[in-house]
Design an enzyme around this catalytic site. Structure first.
Site, PDB file in Angstrom:
ATOM      1  N   SER A 121      -0.011   6.965   1.696  1.00 29.77           N
ATOM      2  CA  SER A 121       1.451   7.157   0.574  1.00 29.77           C
ATOM      3  C   SER A 121       2.159   8.125   1.199  1.00 29.77           C
ATOM      4  O   SER A 121       2.209   8.518   1.964  1.00 29.77           O
ATOM      5  CB  SER A 121       0.921   7.431  -1.189  1.00 29.77           C
ATOM      6  OG  SER A 121       2.502   7.445  -1.368  1.00 29.77           O
ATOM      7  N   ASP A 175       2.479  -3.209  -5.517  1.00 33.87           N
ATOM      8  CA  ASP A 175       2.230  -1.366  -4.990  1.00 33.87           C
ATOM      9  C   ASP A 175       3.631  -1.711  -6.302  1.00 33.87           C
ATOM     10  O   ASP A 175       4.776  -1.510  -5.183  1.00 33.87           O
ATOM     11  CB  ASP A 175       2.647  -0.696  -3.822  1.00 33.87           C
ATOM     12  CG  ASP A 175       2.177   0.440  -3.362  1.00 33.87           C
ATOM     13  OD1 ASP A 175       2.429   1.026  -5.149  1.00 33.87           O
ATOM     14  OD2 ASP A 175       2.112   1.317  -2.425  1.00 33.87           O
ATOM     15  N   HIS A 219      -0.757   0.433  -5.829  1.00 30.97           N
ATOM     16  CA  HIS A 219      -0.851   1.452  -5.190  1.00 30.97           C
ATOM     17  C   HIS A 219      -2.234   2.580  -5.551  1.00 30.97           C
ATOM     18  O   HIS A 219      -2.690   3.400  -5.793  1.00 30.97           O
ATOM     19  CB  HIS A 219      -0.148   2.192  -6.071  1.00 30.97           C
ATOM     20  CG  HIS A 219       0.871   3.124  -4.853  1.00 30.97           C
ATOM     21  ND1 HIS A 219       1.261   3.863  -3.996  1.00 30.97           N
ATOM     22  CD2 HIS A 219       0.807   5.024  -4.984  1.00 30.97           C
ATOM     23  CE1 HIS A 219       2.040   4.843  -3.200  1.00 30.97           C
ATOM     24  NE2 HIS A 219       1.202   5.741  -3.909  1.00 30.97           N
TER      25      HIS A 219
END
Length: 241
Positions: A121, A175, A219
């Site tokens: 991320s 995600d 995610h």
């Protein structure tokens, strides 16, 4: 201007002679401890027992998009969404800190071509920015659920010697935080604007992007993604004879 403080980090030592290093940068609100179970699992693989893991901790700062709450973050997030103005100064501070970690490994005798930089991320974005704007060509880059930051300036910041660096890019199709499409657009930017090639599946160590889509993954990472990453790492950081 006060000197930037070096990043604090957690070290996961190798199980055999140390001949390669992975530096892995966590995501928003996490710490290096969050990725220690992954480092422990991968180093237990006999083909990766020579790898030391360096897991830096983000400094605590106010994050504007989270109502100014303080949390570990590599840079400020001014608002949510791909069109938010970037905290360029914060990003470049992190790049400086990560480059210091790379330099420490090189100074300790691990050459740049035996160092992989990766992240999840926010950490994935910092991996792209650090790994592709440095004069040092690393053994590889790992981008999990990440994106290419500072796209309007990236071409000018890009370091041509890094164009052949192997890149493992993984992203979940579901995600909700960093959209799958944002990841795809980032990879397409590298290919169309900076002329990166696709990696060959059986020889990723020769360079290029290995893009992996994970159906239904939100995610986060997954067992399959970590299996794919393990196989990639075996090739780009092989045990030395």
């Amino acid at each position: 201007m006060a000197a930037l403080q070096p990043l604090k980090f957690l070290t996961v030592s190798p199980l055999s002679k140390h001949t390669a290093t992975v530096i892995f940068v966590h995501g928003l609100g996490d710490s290096g401890n969050g990725w220690k179970p992954v480092a422990d699992m991968l180093k237990a693989n006999t083909a990766l027992s020579h790898v030391k893991w360096v897991l830096p901790h983000a400094p605590t700062m106010r994050v504007t998009a989270n109502m100014g709450m303080e949390m570990p973050s590599w840079f400020d997030i001014l608002s949510w969404g791909p069109d938010a103005p970037p905290d360029e100064a914060g990003m470049l501070r992190t790049v400086h800190g990560v480059n210091q970690l790379i330099s420490a490994e090189v100074d300790a005798g691990i050459p740049a071509n035996r160092i992989v930089l990766g992240g999840f991320s926010q950490g994935g974005a910092m991996t792209v920015l650090t790994g592709l704007t440095s004069e040092r060509k690393l053994a590889g880059l790992v981008v999990l659920s990440g994106w290419l930051p500072l796209a309007d300036k990236f071409k000018a910041m890009f370091s041509p010697p890094t164009k052949s660096v192997p890149i493992f890019w993984g992203h979940g199709t579901e995600d909700p935080v960093i959209s799958f499409q944002r990841g795809v657009r980032s990879v397409e930017f590298l290919k169309s604007t900076l002329h990166f090639a696709d990696a060959t599946a059986d020889a990723p160590q020769n360079g290029g992007i290995n893009f992996n889509a994970y159906d239904g993954l939100p995610h986060s990472t997954s067992d399959q993604e970590l299996r794919d990453l393990t196989e990639w790492l075996k090739k780009v950081l092989p045990q030395e004879e």
